[in-house]
Motif scaffolding. Structure first.
Motif, PDB file in Angstrom:
ATOM      1  N   LEU A   5      46.104  29.687  41.155  1.00 48.54           N
ATOM      2  CA  LEU A   5      46.465  30.320  40.269  1.00 48.54           C
ATOM      3  C   LEU A   5      45.409  31.400  39.394  1.00 48.54           C
ATOM      4  O   LEU A   5      45.539  32.043  38.619  1.00 48.54           O
ATOM      5  CB  LEU A   5      47.406  29.559  39.070  1.00 48.54           C
ATOM      6  CG  LEU A   5      48.516  28.835  39.515  1.00 48.54           C
ATOM      7  CD1 LEU A   5      49.096  28.027  38.485  1.00 48.54           C
ATOM      8  CD2 LEU A   5      49.318  30.216  39.641  1.00 48.54           C
ATOM      9  N   ASP A   6      44.239  30.871  39.736  1.00 49.05           N
ATOM     10  CA  ASP A   6      43.144  31.553  39.219  1.00 49.05           C
ATOM     11  C   ASP A   6      42.429  32.546  40.106  1.00 49.05           C
ATOM     12  O   ASP A   6      41.588  33.213  39.854  1.00 49.05           O
ATOM     13  CB  ASP A   6      41.776  30.545  38.987  1.00 49.05           C
ATOM     14  CG  ASP A   6      42.113  29.552  37.917  1.00 49.05           C
ATOM     15  OD1 ASP A   6      42.816  30.185  36.669  1.00 49.05           O
ATOM     16  OD2 ASP A   6      41.677  28.647  37.963  1.00 49.05           O
ATOM     17  N   GLY A   7      43.065  32.905  41.322  1.00 46.66           N
ATOM     18  CA  GLY A   7      42.662  33.829  42.407  1.00 46.66           C
ATOM     19  C   GLY A   7      41.668  33.266  43.170  1.00 46.66           C
ATOM     20  O   GLY A   7      41.042  34.361  44.047  1.00 46.66           O
ATOM     21  N   ASN A   8      41.575  31.889  42.992  1.00 44.18           N
ATOM     22  CA  ASN A   8      40.399  31.571  44.311  1.00 44.18           C
ATOM     23  C   ASN A   8      41.057  31.255  45.642  1.00 44.18           C
ATOM     24  O   ASN A   8      42.000  30.588  45.674  1.00 44.18           O
ATOM     25  CB  ASN A   8      39.729  30.410  43.462  1.00 44.18           C
ATOM     26  CG  ASN A   8      38.969  30.398  42.438  1.00 44.18           C
ATOM     27  OD1 ASN A   8      38.084  31.476  42.362  1.00 44.18           O
ATOM     28  ND2 ASN A   8      39.276  29.563  41.482  1.00 44.18           N
ATOM     29  N   GLU A   9      40.299  31.554  46.501  1.00 45.38           N
ATOM     30  CA  GLU A   9      40.803  31.309  48.079  1.00 45.38           C
ATOM     31  C   GLU A   9      40.884  29.931  48.216  1.00 45.38           C
ATOM     32  O   GLU A   9      39.777  29.178  48.092  1.00 45.38           O
ATOM     33  CB  GLU A   9      39.859  32.192  49.012  1.00 45.38           C
ATOM     34  CG  GLU A   9      40.367  32.177  50.344  1.00 45.38           C
ATOM     35  CD  GLU A   9      39.484  32.824  51.383  1.00 45.38           C
ATOM     36  OE1 GLU A   9      39.358  32.354  52.299  1.00 45.38           O
ATOM     37  OE2 GLU A   9      38.903  33.969  50.784  1.00 45.38           O
ATOM     38  N   ILE A  10      41.895  29.346  48.689  1.00 48.10           N
ATOM     39  CA  ILE A  10      42.005  28.054  49.207  1.00 48.10           C
ATOM     40  C   ILE A  10      42.015  27.917  50.609  1.00 48.10           C
ATOM     41  O   ILE A  10      41.779  26.883  51.256  1.00 48.10           O
ATOM     42  CB  ILE A  10      42.936  27.326  48.527  1.00 48.10           C
ATOM     43  CG1 ILE A  10      44.275  27.844  48.519  1.00 48.10           C
ATOM     44  CG2 ILE A  10      42.673  27.284  46.907  1.00 48.10           C
ATOM     45  CD1 ILE A  10      45.527  26.747  48.131  1.00 48.10           C
TER      46      ILE A  10
END
Length: 70
Positions: A5-10
């Protein structure tokens, strides 16, 4: 590419001829085989949850701490 949700790639999830496979940002090879995109995503989320925030080359995500899902 799947982001939290924070735009971090997982992770990245790809469809191959033999099923869906996932990989983390640092891994250069796909991991496991799944019947669907959702199954690959569920497996990756479960692995991150079980890691207690410990990252490895095979299980890595961008950002600090655990990804924010909700």
């Amino acid at each position: 590419m799947v982001e939290d949700l924070d735009g971090n790639e997982i992770c990245w999830i790809f469809e191959y001829s033999d099923g869906w496979k996932r990989k983390t940002p640092l891994a250069n090879y796909p991991q496991d085989r799944y019947e669907s995109f959702r199954a690959a995503l569920d497996a990756h989320v479960a692995a991150i949850d079980a890691s207690a925030g410990v990252q490895t080359d095979e299980l890595f995500w961008m950002g600090k701490g655990l990804p924010r899902w909700v």
